[in-house]
Structures are given as structure tokens and as C-alpha cells.
Design a protein around this motif. Structure first.
Motif, PDB file in Angstrom:
ATOM      1  N   SER A   1       0.884  -1.510  -0.421  1.00 57.16           N
ATOM      2  CA  SER A   1      -0.064  -0.143   0.031  1.00 57.16           C
ATOM      3  C   SER A   1       0.784   1.355  -0.027  1.00 57.16           C
ATOM      4  O   SER A   1      -0.015   2.056   0.523  1.00 57.16           O
TER       5      SER A   1
ATOM      6  N   ASN B   1       1.995   4.306  -1.840  1.00 61.85           N
ATOM      7  CA  ASN B   1       1.849   4.610  -3.218  1.00 61.85           C
ATOM      8  C   ASN B   1       3.631   5.206  -3.253  1.00 61.85           C
ATOM      9  O   ASN B   1       3.876   6.014  -3.311  1.00 61.85           O
TER      10      ASN B   1
ATOM     11  N   LYS C   1       4.155   8.806  -4.700  1.00 59.57           N
ATOM     12  CA  LYS C   1       4.626   9.831  -3.998  1.00 59.57           C
ATOM     13  C   LYS C   1       5.938   9.723  -3.495  1.00 59.57           C
ATOM     14  O   LYS C   1       6.350  10.734  -3.085  1.00 59.57           O
TER      15      LYS C   1
ATOM     16  N   SER D   1      -4.649  -7.294  -8.271  1.00 57.44           N
ATOM     17  CA  SER D   1      -3.912  -6.635  -7.301  1.00 57.44           C
ATOM     18  C   SER D   1      -3.663  -5.559  -7.946  1.00 57.44           C
ATOM     19  O   SER D   1      -2.904  -4.762  -7.458  1.00 57.44           O
TER      20      SER D   1
ATOM     21  N   MET E   1     -13.076  -3.187  -9.547  1.00 56.91           N
ATOM     22  CA  MET E   1     -11.428  -2.872  -8.876  1.00 56.91           C
ATOM     23  C   MET E   1     -10.752  -3.155 -10.089  1.00 56.91           C
ATOM     24  O   MET E   1      -9.508  -3.330  -9.748  1.00 56.91           O
TER      25      MET E   1
ATOM     26  N   THR F   1      -7.081  -0.829 -10.893  1.00 57.63           N
ATOM     27  CA  THR F   1      -7.500  -0.398  -9.476  1.00 57.63           C
ATOM     28  C   THR F   1      -5.645  -0.290  -9.774  1.00 57.63           C
ATOM     29  O   THR F   1      -5.007  -1.558  -9.321  1.00 57.63           O
TER      30      THR F   1
ATOM     31  N   HIS G   1      -1.550  -0.153  -4.458  1.00 59.17           N
ATOM     32  CA  HIS G   1      -1.178   0.139  -3.433  1.00 59.17           C
ATOM     33  C   HIS G   1      -3.043   0.715  -3.251  1.00 59.17           C
ATOM     34  O   HIS G   1      -3.087   0.675  -2.341  1.00 59.17           O
ATOM     35  N   MET G   2      -3.833   0.542  -4.473  1.00 54.47           N
ATOM     36  CA  MET G   2      -5.395   0.885  -4.132  1.00 54.47           C
ATOM     37  C   MET G   2      -6.005  -0.931  -3.562  1.00 54.47           C
ATOM     38  O   MET G   2      -6.168  -0.600  -2.163  1.00 54.47           O
ATOM     39  N   THR G   3      -5.659  -1.098  -4.262  1.00 56.68           N
ATOM     40  CA  THR G   3      -6.346  -3.055  -3.876  1.00 56.68           C
ATOM     41  C   THR G   3      -5.612  -3.505  -2.304  1.00 56.68           C
ATOM     42  O   THR G   3      -5.993  -3.948  -1.669  1.00 56.68           O
TER      43      THR G   3
ATOM     44  N   LEU H   1      -4.988  -1.246   0.077  1.00 56.92           N
ATOM     45  CA  LEU H   1      -5.499   0.174   0.456  1.00 56.92           C
ATOM     46  C   LEU H   1      -7.007  -1.279   1.087  1.00 56.92           C
ATOM     47  O   LEU H   1      -6.979  -1.561   2.096  1.00 56.92           O
ATOM     48  N   ALA H   2      -7.976  -2.064   0.144  1.00 56.74           N
ATOM     49  CA  ALA H   2      -8.766  -2.252   0.430  1.00 56.74           C
ATOM     50  C   ALA H   2      -8.754  -3.535   0.899  1.00 56.74           C
ATOM     51  O   ALA H   2     -10.468  -4.372   0.906  1.00 56.74           O
TER      52      ALA H   2
ATOM     53  N   SER I   1       0.084   1.086   5.979  1.00 62.05           N
ATOM     54  CA  SER I   1      -1.185   2.175   6.511  1.00 62.05           C
ATOM     55  C   SER I   1      -1.405   2.283   7.294  1.00 62.05           C
ATOM     56  O   SER I   1      -2.668   3.030   7.825  1.00 62.05           O
TER      57      SER I   1
END
Ligand SMILES: Nc1ncnc2c1ncn2[C@@H]1O[C@H](COP(=O)(O)OP(=O)(O)OP(=O)(O)O)[C@@H](O)[C@H]1O
Ligand SMILES: [Mg+2]
Lengths: 328, 235
Positions: free
Chosen positions: A210, A212, A215, B50, B67, B70, B73-75, B77-78, B105
Motif C-alpha cells: 500500500s 504509493n 508519492k 492486485s 476494482m 485499480t 497500492h489501492m487494492t 488498501l482495500a 497504512s
């Protein structure tokens, strides 16, 4: 001969440390970006140069407004350093966003050529603005911290000559050490520093955690460029006069320092910078004597680069090269 | 209840058509296994889920939400944890830092510490090695670390890509045991394996993938008993 070498040693060390500190911090910018993207950010020397101009311009306007006399000098310097860092940090981030990110998956050579292009662009842009404002692209800032301090090295050992330093030397050294220590702490002890190391080691997997990645890369450019810009200010204060081309050769040497310390290795870059600065000053002071006047002080670069080549022949990964990673 | 559903997913690597319309479903609380030989498209399936590679067409629905494509890093987070093939631990981070990366996270230090304790419950070995650099661990330890790191995410869906690859039988045994234990506690698992026999034994359902297409599916028992499966993968 030996006698001369020893006599000048204290002065060599002082001048070498000042120059080496500058190399070290600029080297950090190269090494951080290389560590994370395997990109030689050729434009980094120009970020340093831009920092020198932005800082000098700020100092000049401070003095035009009479602020330099109305506020403590150190406070003024601090303000200028912070403001310049922010400007060059954003500049570095912007360059990454606009020029490098779209090329992230392109062959390395294409990105390298883009970086060289950005270098020329920045040189000409700074030159243009300076000429527009001043009618001349060579800029001399207000003289600050010019008091001479005498270091009586001869009282330590009678074989030494005394050394003399501008008081700005202490400013350069202290600021540089503070910047390096802060960066070292950030990279090794904070969460985002850890993310930076993780992205450098395995970008794809860091994203699966997770993180980014874009970033983190932007942050890396911001930090490297902010430090580089602040170092430009220090350089301008220490050496007085600047022109838009100071970033080229200095950048090359800082890059050399990064390679010397093992490119991608942050502590290595700091060490490499200091070593290179010392070597260069040592050569400048002693080459003419040792060679009986055949080689002048201007051969110092040849000497420094020869050392680099020798080191790389025996230790191609640099003095502190990354531990090579066996891919599973 | 369906947690993840792939419908007619096509994925390409340049001109290579790696996934040719994959349909696959994972329900909450299940262990689903995806088996197939080298180059069949198992890893590509996980990577497409992923977000490491993009699907050209088709849809991926997770928890009722689309999804498809996506970014990874967003998957993550999900709540989808992807333990990649070859473990991919961060070699120059310590074991502790590797685990902390899993909880990137999370900002609450207490929560991170609790999750770490949970990981040590499954992999006590990691606790003894906290300050060791990830790259210096043995293959088995690295696999434990890779799974431990994924558990730090407290995922809803745990995707494992060939966790048994290159490990001694006794370690493989341990890892399969832990997968089952995790599932008993409610974690949903999508397991990619070449070790079809063991995977099918612990899986509720399985899919067989062959050159980018699902050629068979059924419960673990059914597939274990299937003549073709026995011939091709259990030999
Ligand atoms: N980055 C890539 N570029 C081009 N082709 C790829 C790439 N990655 C995988 N492929 C191809 O896609 C197909 C599926 O590969 P994939 O890695 O998903 O197989 P797999 O089932 O995981 O195999 P294995 O059991 O060996 O891990 C293969 O034909 C492979 O050659
Ligand atoms: Mg695979």
C-alpha cells in the motif's frame, strides 16, 4: 617536501572539509535518485546552481530592504536557506513529474538524455533571468560572515603552519552536518524513510504494501533537490561569486563522490564527498611542490579523478557499495 | 457470499495473450486454489487482481465494487494482500522493518504491535530474528516473513503465489498447516500452487488453468478424484 605537506595540512583539511561538505550534500541528491530509479539525474547540478542564484537573489533583496542589518544574520540566513530549499525542492519535484515520470518505462538512455536537456534548460533560464535583471550573468552576493578566524595549528605541533578561515566556513560545515544528520535520521528511523528504502529495493513489492510509489519518488526528488538548493546557498556564501555554469563541473564531481561511496548508498555519498574535497585540496596545495613545478594546482582534478579510477578498479561497487542482492 | 469475482478477464504482455477470458470466484471464508503448469497464467491472474498488470478487458469485482485496473497500492488498501512469487522480501530491511512495511497504512503504534504479536504466534521464528536483514534469511524463513508481512495488512483476502516453491517438505507441511489455520479463523485465501496435491487437499474449491484459460473447476475433492487432473498434475 614532506615538510611542506605537513605545514599546509591544517589549511588543506579546512578547505577540503568545506568543499567536501558541499560535494557530499550534492552527492546525496544523485545517490538518492539513483537508488530509487536507477537514473542519473544529470540536472541535479543545475538544481544546486539554481539554489545558489535563488539564495543570492534573496540575500540581495534582504539587504536592499535593509533587513540584513535589522535582523540577526543567522536568522536571515536560516530564512534564506529554508525558502531556497522549498523553491528548489518543488523545482526538482516538478522536473520529475513533467520530464521523468512519463519516461519511467522508457530505456534508461532516453531519460538520461532528457536529464541533460533539462540541465541546459535550467542553465539558460537562470542566465536569462539574471541578465535581464542585472545585465550580467555573473552574480556576487552581499558579503556575509567574511571575518577571518585564525586557527593556530602551530600550537598543536610546531611543524604545522597556522590556518586561516572565513567564518562562513563554520556556517557551511555546521549546516552541512545538520542536513546530513537529519537526512540520515529521516531515512533510517522514520516510516517514510523506510518506505523510501523499500521502494529503492523493490518498487513493485512496496506498492503491494500500500505504498504509493509515485508519492515516494516525488518525496525523494523534493528532499534531494531541497538539500541541493540549500547547498547552493552555502556555496555562494563561501565562495562569493556565482555563474549559471557552476552546477556542471560541481555536479560532475558530486556525482563522482556518489560513485566513490557506492552509488545508491547514502552514507557512502557523504563519505565520498568529504574524501573527494580533501583529496582535491590536498592536490591543489601539494602538486606544484611535489612535481617540482611541472604540475600546477589546476591538475588537482586529474589527481582526484585518478584516485577515483584506482578505487573503482579495485572496488567497482565503490567504497561502501550496496551489498549485492541475490535475486531469488 | 462472493468476495471476489473475475469475469472474462483478458491480460496481455505486449503481444503475449496471457489470460484469455478468465472467470473465477472466491467466496468469503473459502480457500480457493488455482493450479496449472509453468507459464499457464497463474501469477498473471494474481497480478491482474492486485493491479500489477492491467486487464485489457473483463471485470474484477471485489466486495461488490468494480476494482478492475485499480493500482496496487489501492487494492492493498482495500484489503487484498498479494504475497508474490519468489517471496520478494526487502533484502536490506530488517525482519522487523519488513513486517512494519506490511502495516504501512496503519499509524496506530499499538495496533501495529498487536498485529506483530499475532504474526509471531504463527511464526515464532521471526521473533528471534527481528534485527536480521531479510536477505540473509533462509528460503523457508523468507517465505514465513513474506506471509507474516502480508498478515500485517490484516487483509480480507490473502493471495499466495506458490508459497511452497523451493522449500523442504517439512516446511511446506508447516506452511500449508498455517494456511489452514488462518482459514479456520475466517481468512479468505486464494492459493496458487504447482503442488496440486497438497493445495487441493486443503482447498474448498479449485480451478485448473491452462495456457491462459480455465479448463476445469470443482471442489477440492472432485478435482483430486478427476482422471485428467490426476494425470496432468498429480502424476
Ligand atoms: N513480463 C512479462 N512479459 C512477457 N510475457 C510474460 C511476462 N510475464 C509473464 N509472461 C508470459 O505470460 C504467460 C503466463 O505467465 P505466468 O507468470 O502467469 O505463469 P505461471 O502460471 O505463474 O507460471 P509459473 O508456474 O512458472 O510461475 C507465460 O507465457 C509467460 O511467458
Ligand atoms: Mg507464476
Amino acid at each position: 617536501m614532506i615538510e611542506h605537506v605537513l605545514q599546509t595540512l591544517p589549511q588543506v583539511i579546512i578547505d577540503g572539509l568545506a568543499l567536501g561538505a558541499v560535494y557530499a550534500i550534492v552527492a546525496l541528491g544523485y545517490t538518492m535518485v539513483y537508488g530509487i530509479l536507477e537514473l542519473i539525474n544529470f540536472a541535479h547540478g543545475e538544481i544546486f546552481m539554481t539554489g545558489a542564484f535563488v539564495g543570492t537573489a534573496l540575500l540581495l533583496s534582504f539587504s536592499a530592504f535593509g533587513w540584513l542589518s535589522s535582523m540577526p544574520m543567522l536568522l536571515a540566513l536560516l530564512l534564506v536557506l529554508v525558502a531556497t530549499s522549498i523553491v528548489t525542492g518543488l523545482l526538482g519535484m516538478g522536473i520529475e513529474r513533467i520530464a521523468y515520470r512519463p519516461l519511467r518505462n522508457a530505456p534508461k538512455l532516453i531519460t538520461l538524455i532528457t536529464a541533460i536537456g533539462i540541465s541546459f534548460l535550467l542553465q539558460d533560464f537562470v542566465r536569462f533571468i539574471t541578465e535581464l535583471k542585472k545585465g550580467n550573468y555573473i552574480l556576487t552576493g552581499p558579503s556575509l560572515f567574511t571575518g577571518q578566524v585564525n586557527i593556530s595549528a602551530s600550537s598543536i605541533w610546531s611543524g604545522f603552519h597556522d590556518a586561516s578561515v572565513k567564518s562562513s566556513f563554520f556556517i557551511v560545515l555546521v549546516t552541512a552536518v545538520v542536513m546530513m544528520m537529519t537526512l540520515d535520521f529521516f531515512v533510517n528511523k522514520t516510516k517514510w524513510g523506510m518506505a523510501m528504502r523499500a521502494v529503492a529495493q523493490d518498487r513493485e513489492t512496496a506498492a503491494l504494501m500500500s505504498v504509493n510509489v509515485n508519492k515516494v519518488i516525488a518525496l525523494t526528488f523534493f528532499i534531494g533537490s531541497a538539500l541541493g538548493g540549500a547547498t547552493g546557498v552555502l556555496f555562494a556564501i563561501q565562495y562569493g561569486t556565482i555563474d549559471p555554469y557552476i552546477g556542471f563541473i560541481l555536479g560532475l564531481k558530486a556525482f563522482t563522490a556518489a560513485v566513490l561511496g557506492g552509488i545508491g548508498n547514502i552514507r557512502g555519498a557523504m563519505f565520498g564527498g568529504i574524501v573527494l574535497g580533501l583529496l582535491e585540496m590536498f592536490a591543489a596545495a601539494n602538486l606544484p611542490i611535489v612535481s617540482d613545478g611541472i604540475l600546477g594546482a589546476e591538475y588537482k582534478d586529474v589527481f582526484a579523478f585518478s584516485i577515483l579510477i584506482i578505487v573503482l578498479i579495485f572496488k567497482p561497487e565503490g567504497l561502501f557499495g550496496k551489498v549485492s542482492v541475490e535475486k531469488v | 457470499m462472493s468476495l471476489l469475482r473475475l469475469e472474462r478477464v483478458h491480460t496481455f504482455y505486449g503481444g503475449v495473450h496471457a489470460l484469455k477470458g478468465i472467470d473465477l470466484e472466491v467466496c468469503e471464508g473459502e480457500i480457493v486454489t488455482l493450479i496449472g503448469s509453468n507459464g499457464a497464467g497463474k501469477s498473471t491472474t494474481l497480478k491482474t487482481i492486485s493491479g500489477q498488470v492491467k486487464a485489457k478487458s473483463g471485470s474484477i469485482v471485489y466486495e461488490g465494487k468494480d476494482m478492475t485496473n485499480t493500482p496496487p497500492h489501492m487494492t492493498a488498501l482495500a484489503g487484498i494482500a498479494h504475497v508474490p512469487e519468489g517471496r520478494r522480501i526487502f533484502p536490506r530491511l530488517t525482519v522487523k522493518e519488513n513486517l512494519e512495511m506490511g502495516a504501512f497504512s496503519v499509524n496506530d503504534r499499538k495496533e501495529i504491535a498487536e498485529r506483530m504479536e499475532r504474526v509471531f504466534h504463527y511464526f515464532p521464528r521471526l521473533k528471534e530474528r527481528l534485527q536480521q536483514k531479510g536477505g540473509t534469511m533462509s528460503g523457508g524463513e523468507q517465505q514465513m516473513l513474506a506471509i507474516g508481512r502480508a498478515l500485517m495488512m490484516k487483509p480480507k483476502l490473502l493471495m499466495l503465489d506458490e508459497p511452497s516453491m523451493g522449500l523442504a517438505p517439512i516446511i511446506v507441511e508447516q506452511i500449508f498447516h498455517i494456511i489452514r489455520e488462518l482459514n479456520d479463523e475466517g481468512m479468505t485465501i486464494l492459493l496458487v500452487e504447482q503442488n496440486a496435491f497438497q493445495a487441493l487437499q486443503i482447498a474448498h474449491r479449485g480451478y485448473v488453468i491452462q495456457t491462459g484459460e480455465i479448463t476445469m473447476s470443482g471442489t477440492g475433492k472432485e478435482l483430486l478424484g478427476n482422471e485428467q487432473v490426476r494425470e496432468a498434475y498429480l502424476g
